[in-house]
Design a protein around this motif. Structure first.
Motif, short mmCIF file in Angstrom:
data_model
loop_
_atom_site.label_atom_id
_atom_site.label_comp_id
_atom_site.label_asym_id
_atom_site.label_seq_id
_atom_site.Cartn_x
_atom_site.Cartn_y
_atom_site.Cartn_z
N GLU A 56 0.94 -1.22 -0.01
CA GLU A 56 -0.10 0.06 0.07
C GLU A 56 0.85 1.24 0.17
N VAL A 57 0.72 2.03 -1.05
CA VAL A 57 1.54 3.40 -1.02
C VAL A 57 0.63 4.34 -0.30
N ILE A 58 1.33 5.00 0.69
CA ILE A 58 0.78 5.87 1.45
C ILE A 58 1.28 7.36 1.47
N TYR A 59 2.01 7.55 0.46
CA TYR A 59 2.67 8.91 0.20
C TYR A 59 3.47 8.83 -1.14
N LEU A 60 3.04 10.11 -1.75
CA LEU A 60 3.89 10.32 -3.00
C LEU A 60 3.42 11.74 -3.52
N PRO A 61 4.60 12.82 -3.21
CA PRO A 61 4.20 14.13 -3.41
C PRO A 61 3.96 14.55 -4.85
N ASP A 62 3.19 15.63 -4.86
CA ASP A 62 2.75 16.01 -6.11
C ASP A 62 3.77 16.26 -7.32
N SER A 63 4.95 16.62 -6.51
CA SER A 63 6.12 16.72 -7.52
C SER A 63 6.52 15.44 -8.30
#
Length: 114
Positions: A56-63
Motif C-alpha cells: 500500500e502506497v501511502i505517500y507520493l508528493p505532487d512533484s
C-alpha cells in the motif's frame, strides 16, 4: 544486521527513465514500511515515496505523482522506484530508508541532464 543497498542511479536525459532498486537484508523485509528519500545538493532531504507492507502506497508528493512509481518485491527483499519523464529538478542522491529503527542506505546518484 540491517543493510540497504541502492542501485540503478546514473545519468538520464530529460524525459528519460531510471529504475532504482534497494536490496534489503538482515530483517524480514515483508513486514516493514519502506521509503525513498532524495537530497539535491544544498537542499534538505525530501520524502519521495513510502510503501507499507502489502504494497500500500501511502505517500507520493505532487512533484512526482504520475511520473514515479514505488513498488516492492517481498520475495526478493527489494524495493523499487520507477522514475519516468525525468526532469532536471529530479537530480539528487536517492536513499532507501526503513523508518523502524531509522536505517538508511548509502544512496545512489541520479543526474538528469541533456
Amino acid at each position: 544486521q540491517v543493510q540497504l543497498v541502492e542501485s540503478g542511479g546514473g545519468v538520464a536525459p530529460p524525459g528519460g527513465s531510471l529504475n532504482l532498486s534497494c536490496a534489503a537484508s538482515g530483517f524480514d523485509f515483508s513486514k516493514y514500511q519502506m521509503t525513498w528519500y532524495r537530497q539535491a545538493q544544498g537542499n534538505e532531504r525530501e520524502l519521495v515515496a513510502s510503501i507499507l507492507a502489502r504494497s500500500e502506497v501511502i505517500y507520493l508528493p505532487d512533484s512526482v505523482k504520475g511520473r514515479f512509481t514505488v513498488s516492492r518485491d517481498d520475495a526478493k527483499d527489494t524495493l523499487y522506484l520507477q522514475m519516468n519523464n525525468l526532469k532536471p529538478e529530479d537530480s539528487a542522491v536517492y536513499y532507501c530508508y526503513r523508518p523502524a529503527g531509522s536505517y538508511w542506505g548509502q544512496g545512489t546518484q541520479v543526474i538528469v541532464s541533456s
